[in-house]
Design a protein around this motif. Structure first.
Motif, short mmCIF file in Angstrom:
data_model
loop_
_atom_site.label_atom_id
_atom_site.label_comp_id
_atom_site.label_asym_id
_atom_site.label_seq_id
_atom_site.Cartn_x
_atom_site.Cartn_y
_atom_site.Cartn_z
N THR A 6 -51.49 -51.66 156.28
CA THR A 6 -50.57 -51.10 157.26
C THR A 6 -49.68 -50.07 156.58
O THR A 6 -49.03 -50.36 155.58
N LEU A 7 -49.65 -48.87 157.14
CA LEU A 7 -48.77 -47.80 156.67
C LEU A 7 -47.66 -47.65 157.70
O LEU A 7 -47.92 -47.35 158.86
N THR A 8 -46.42 -47.87 157.26
CA THR A 8 -45.27 -47.70 158.14
C THR A 8 -44.52 -46.44 157.71
O THR A 8 -44.14 -46.31 156.55
N VAL A 9 -44.35 -45.53 158.64
CA VAL A 9 -43.65 -44.27 158.38
C VAL A 9 -42.34 -44.30 159.14
O VAL A 9 -42.33 -44.40 160.36
N SER A 29 -53.94 -41.13 154.21
CA SER A 29 -52.96 -40.92 155.28
C SER A 29 -51.54 -40.86 154.72
O SER A 29 -50.74 -40.02 155.14
N LEU A 30 -51.23 -41.75 153.78
CA LEU A 30 -49.90 -41.75 153.15
C LEU A 30 -49.63 -40.39 152.50
O LEU A 30 -48.56 -39.82 152.68
N LEU A 66 -46.58 -48.89 152.34
CA LEU A 66 -47.93 -49.40 152.48
C LEU A 66 -47.93 -50.88 152.15
O LEU A 66 -47.42 -51.30 151.11
N ALA A 67 -48.47 -51.69 153.06
CA ALA A 67 -48.57 -53.13 152.87
C ALA A 67 -50.03 -53.53 153.00
O ALA A 67 -50.76 -52.97 153.81
N GLY A 68 -50.42 -54.50 152.18
CA GLY A 68 -51.81 -54.93 152.23
C GLY A 68 -51.98 -56.35 151.74
O GLY A 68 -51.00 -57.07 151.53
N ARG A 73 -47.38 -54.02 148.09
CA ARG A 73 -46.23 -53.31 148.66
C ARG A 73 -45.95 -52.10 147.79
O ARG A 73 -45.65 -52.21 146.61
N ALA A 74 -46.06 -50.92 148.39
CA ALA A 74 -45.80 -49.68 147.66
C ALA A 74 -45.41 -48.62 148.68
O ALA A 74 -45.59 -48.81 149.88
N GLY A 75 -44.89 -47.51 148.19
CA GLY A 75 -44.53 -46.45 149.13
C GLY A 75 -43.97 -45.22 148.47
O GLY A 75 -43.99 -45.08 147.24
#
Length: 98
Positions: A6-9, A29-30, A66-68, A73-75
């Motif tokens: 999941t990518l949260t923007v 996408s990120l 980004l969660a997986g 957990r990274a971003g």
């Protein structure tokens, strides 16, 4: 295992979530979202009071997370001057060397 990543923007106070089956697609996408947001950073300082003034480099204008699986957990934080900073973790963020 559908939609494992999941990518949260978060930009301008509005969160948008995108779901991906593959890590490569999520990272692509990120990267494209971060590059687009870097181009929209306005570089304006905030404040101007006697107490505190924030320079654009200290202001986060967008955050991509980004969660997986297995606790991934990274971003990336996009700053007001158009620069960006990668991190890992969620509660305890650790900035990554560029």
């Amino acid at each position: 295992m559908a939609n494992r990543y999941t990518l949260t923007v978060r930009s301008q106070g509005t969160p948008h979530k995108h779901r991906f089956d593959r890590l490569a697609d999520a990272l692509d996408s990120l990267e494209s979202e971060a590059l687009a947001l870097e181009g929209t950073a306005d570089g304006e300082a905030v404040g101007g009071t006697l107490i505190r003034r924030l320079d654009p480099v200290r202001i986060v204008v967008a955050r991509l997370e980004l969660a997986g699986p297995r606790g991934l957990r990274a971003g990336v934080d996009v700053r007001g001057d158009g620069s960006s900073e990668a991190f890992t973790g969620r509660v305890r963020r650790r900035v990554l060397d560029q």
